[in-house]
Design a protein around this motif. Sequence first.
Motif, PDB file in Angstrom:
ATOM      1  N   MET A 179       0.834  -1.202   0.000  1.00  0.00           N
ATOM      2  CA  MET A 179       0.000   0.000   0.000  1.00  0.00           C
ATOM      3  C   MET A 179       0.869   1.252   0.000  1.00  0.00           C
ATOM      4  SD  MET A 179      -2.822   1.515  -0.250  1.00  0.00           S
ATOM      5  CE  MET A 179      -4.260   0.590   0.166  1.00  0.00           C
ATOM      6  N   ALA A 180       1.946   1.238   0.750  1.00  0.00           N
ATOM      7  CA  ALA A 180       2.860   2.385   0.758  1.00  0.00           C
ATOM      8  C   ALA A 180       3.388   2.648  -0.653  1.00  0.00           C
ATOM      9  CB  ALA A 180       4.002   2.147   1.738  1.00  0.00           C
ATOM     10  N   GLU A 181       3.687   1.578  -1.386  1.00  0.00           N
ATOM     11  CA  GLU A 181       4.159   1.730  -2.773  1.00  0.00           C
ATOM     12  C   GLU A 181       3.073   2.356  -3.643  1.00  0.00           C
ATOM     13  OE1 GLU A 181       5.599   1.606  -6.640  1.00  0.00           O
ATOM     14  OE2 GLU A 181       6.672   1.753  -4.748  1.00  0.00           O
ATOM     15  N   LEU A 182       1.838   1.932  -3.474  1.00  0.00           N
ATOM     16  CA  LEU A 182       0.739   2.514  -4.245  1.00  0.00           C
ATOM     17  C   LEU A 182       0.529   3.989  -3.901  1.00  0.00           C
ATOM     18  CD1 LEU A 182      -1.816  -0.429  -3.978  1.00  0.00           C
ATOM     19  CD2 LEU A 182      -0.719   0.358  -6.090  1.00  0.00           C
ATOM     20  N   LEU A 183       0.564   4.295  -2.612  1.00  0.00           N
ATOM     21  CA  LEU A 183       0.293   5.668  -2.157  1.00  0.00           C
ATOM     22  C   LEU A 183       1.394   6.655  -2.522  1.00  0.00           C
ATOM     23  CD1 LEU A 183      -1.186   4.928   1.384  1.00  0.00           C
ATOM     24  CD2 LEU A 183      -2.435   5.724  -0.642  1.00  0.00           C
ATOM     25  N   THR A 184       2.585   6.169  -2.794  1.00  0.00           N
ATOM     26  CA  THR A 184       3.712   7.062  -3.090  1.00  0.00           C
ATOM     27  C   THR A 184       4.211   6.928  -4.524  1.00  0.00           C
ATOM     28  OG1 THR A 184       5.302   5.445  -2.222  1.00  0.00           O
ATOM     29  CG2 THR A 184       4.467   7.121  -0.677  1.00  0.00           C
ATOM     30  N   ASN A 185       3.522   6.143  -5.335  1.00  0.00           N
ATOM     31  CA  ASN A 185       3.947   5.936  -6.717  1.00  0.00           C
ATOM     32  C   ASN A 185       3.708   7.197  -7.546  1.00  0.00           C
ATOM     33  OD1 ASN A 185       3.268   5.102  -9.651  1.00  0.00           O
ATOM     34  ND2 ASN A 185       4.436   3.370  -8.821  1.00  0.00           N
ATOM     35  N   GLU A 186       4.744   7.673  -8.211  1.00  0.00           N
ATOM     36  CA  GLU A 186       4.658   8.930  -8.974  1.00  0.00           C
ATOM     37  C   GLU A 186       3.665   8.840 -10.131  1.00  0.00           C
ATOM     38  OE1 GLU A 186       8.363  10.779 -10.060  1.00  0.00           O
ATOM     39  OE2 GLU A 186       9.263  10.215  -8.140  1.00  0.00           O
ATOM     40  N   GLU A 187       3.602   7.705 -10.819  1.00  0.00           N
ATOM     41  CA  GLU A 187       2.669   7.552 -11.935  1.00  0.00           C
ATOM     42  C   GLU A 187       1.220   7.610 -11.448  1.00  0.00           C
ATOM     43  OE1 GLU A 187       3.016   7.412 -15.402  1.00  0.00           O
ATOM     44  OE2 GLU A 187       4.953   8.187 -14.737  1.00  0.00           O
ATOM     45  N   ILE A 188       0.940   6.904 -10.372  1.00  0.00           N
ATOM     46  CA  ILE A 188      -0.411   6.910  -9.802  1.00  0.00           C
ATOM     47  C   ILE A 188      -0.764   8.322  -9.343  1.00  0.00           C
ATOM     48  CG2 ILE A 188      -1.801   6.119  -7.833  1.00  0.00           C
ATOM     49  CD1 ILE A 188      -0.290   3.411  -8.091  1.00  0.00           C
ATOM     50  N   ASN A 189       0.173   8.997  -8.734  1.00  0.00           N
ATOM     51  CA  ASN A 189      -0.032  10.333  -8.183  1.00  0.00           C
ATOM     52  C   ASN A 189      -0.402  11.360  -9.246  1.00  0.00           C
ATOM     53  OD1 ASN A 189       0.747  12.963  -6.760  1.00  0.00           O
ATOM     54  ND2 ASN A 189       0.989  11.438  -5.143  1.00  0.00           N
ATOM     55  N   LYS A 190      -0.091  11.096 -10.501  1.00  0.00           N
ATOM     56  CA  LYS A 190      -0.425  12.036 -11.579  1.00  0.00           C
ATOM     57  C   LYS A 190      -1.928  12.071 -11.861  1.00  0.00           C
ATOM     58  CE  LYS A 190       3.958  11.553 -14.010  1.00  0.00           C
ATOM     59  NZ  LYS A 190       4.605  10.975 -15.210  1.00  0.00           N
ATOM     60  N   THR A 191      -2.604  10.929 -11.663  1.00  0.00           N
ATOM     61  CA  THR A 191      -4.013  10.850 -12.068  1.00  0.00           C
ATOM     62  C   THR A 191      -4.974  10.529 -10.935  1.00  0.00           C
ATOM     63  OG1 THR A 191      -3.760   8.529 -12.682  1.00  0.00           O
ATOM     64  CG2 THR A 191      -3.454  10.159 -14.438  1.00  0.00           C
ATOM     65  N   PHE A 192      -4.476  10.092  -9.794  1.00  0.00           N
ATOM     66  CA  PHE A 192      -5.332   9.768  -8.666  1.00  0.00           C
ATOM     67  C   PHE A 192      -4.969  10.712  -7.530  1.00  0.00           C
ATOM     68  CE2 PHE A 192      -6.939   7.466  -4.991  1.00  0.00           C
ATOM     69  CZ  PHE A 192      -8.144   6.965  -5.461  1.00  0.00           C
ATOM     70  N   MET A 193      -5.960  11.399  -6.998  1.00  0.00           N
ATOM     71  CA  MET A 193      -5.695  12.427  -5.988  1.00  0.00           C
ATOM     72  C   MET A 193      -5.327  11.794  -4.648  1.00  0.00           C
ATOM     73  SD  MET A 193      -8.539  15.256  -7.121  1.00  0.00           S
ATOM     74  CE  MET A 193      -8.324  16.170  -5.638  1.00  0.00           C
ATOM     75  N   ILE A 194      -4.030  11.786  -4.393  1.00  0.00           N
ATOM     76  CA  ILE A 194      -3.462  11.240  -3.166  1.00  0.00           C
ATOM     77  C   ILE A 194      -2.762  12.393  -2.445  1.00  0.00           C
ATOM     78  CG2 ILE A 194      -1.750   9.635  -2.233  1.00  0.00           C
ATOM     79  CD1 ILE A 194      -2.276   7.840  -4.661  1.00  0.00           C
ATOM     80  N   PRO A 195      -2.872  12.450  -1.135  1.00  0.00           N
ATOM     81  CA  PRO A 195      -2.182  13.529  -0.410  1.00  0.00           C
ATOM     82  C   PRO A 195      -0.671  13.491  -0.656  1.00  0.00           C
ATOM     83  CG  PRO A 195      -3.636  12.290   1.065  1.00  0.00           C
ATOM     84  CD  PRO A 195      -3.604  11.557  -0.227  1.00  0.00           C
TER      85      PRO A 195
END
Length: 174
Positions: A20-36
């Motif tokens: 989960m930490a990898e998902l929450l801090t992944n740069e690619e995911i962070n571009k399109t999914f609003m994560i703090p």
Amino acid sequence: MIKTKRLVLKSYSNSDKESMAELLTNEEINKTFMIPDFKSEDEVIKMFYKLKQLSLSDKHYVRGIYAQDKLIGFINDVDIDDGVIELGYVIHPSYQHKGYCTEALKAAIEDLFKKGYREVQAAAFEENEASFSVMKKAGMTPIEKADDITYHGKLHHCRYYSIKKTNKVKIIES
């Protein structure tokens, strides 16, 4: 727990913390999914435990997406209002373009209709064509609803898709 052909959607366990930490801090995911924007590893861990608690709650729809017992993504409620639920979803970039997200979204929609929701919505930034493709493949269609959201200092136009529960009765001919 929901099982599909290749996936399991279920609540989180403590063993999912690193994935989960990898998902929450992944740069690619962070571009399109609003994560703090997390300032420390401790903040990421606190978020994991918060999501774990929410995944055990009947008041929220928060599930991990697992392929062969590995957490590869998640699906969660963004908003719940009077029988309508808006979902967000993420698949780790290493597992994208394999149909996992569509499979998970279809399963979640079916589960939510069984739970009594009458409509499931999802939204994505206008430039996120991959997410719109997932929504379409899951049976969702565009609706008039739209939002403008500032994320990472950039204004994004969000388009919404929806699917409504039908009360069609199958007629079996004898």
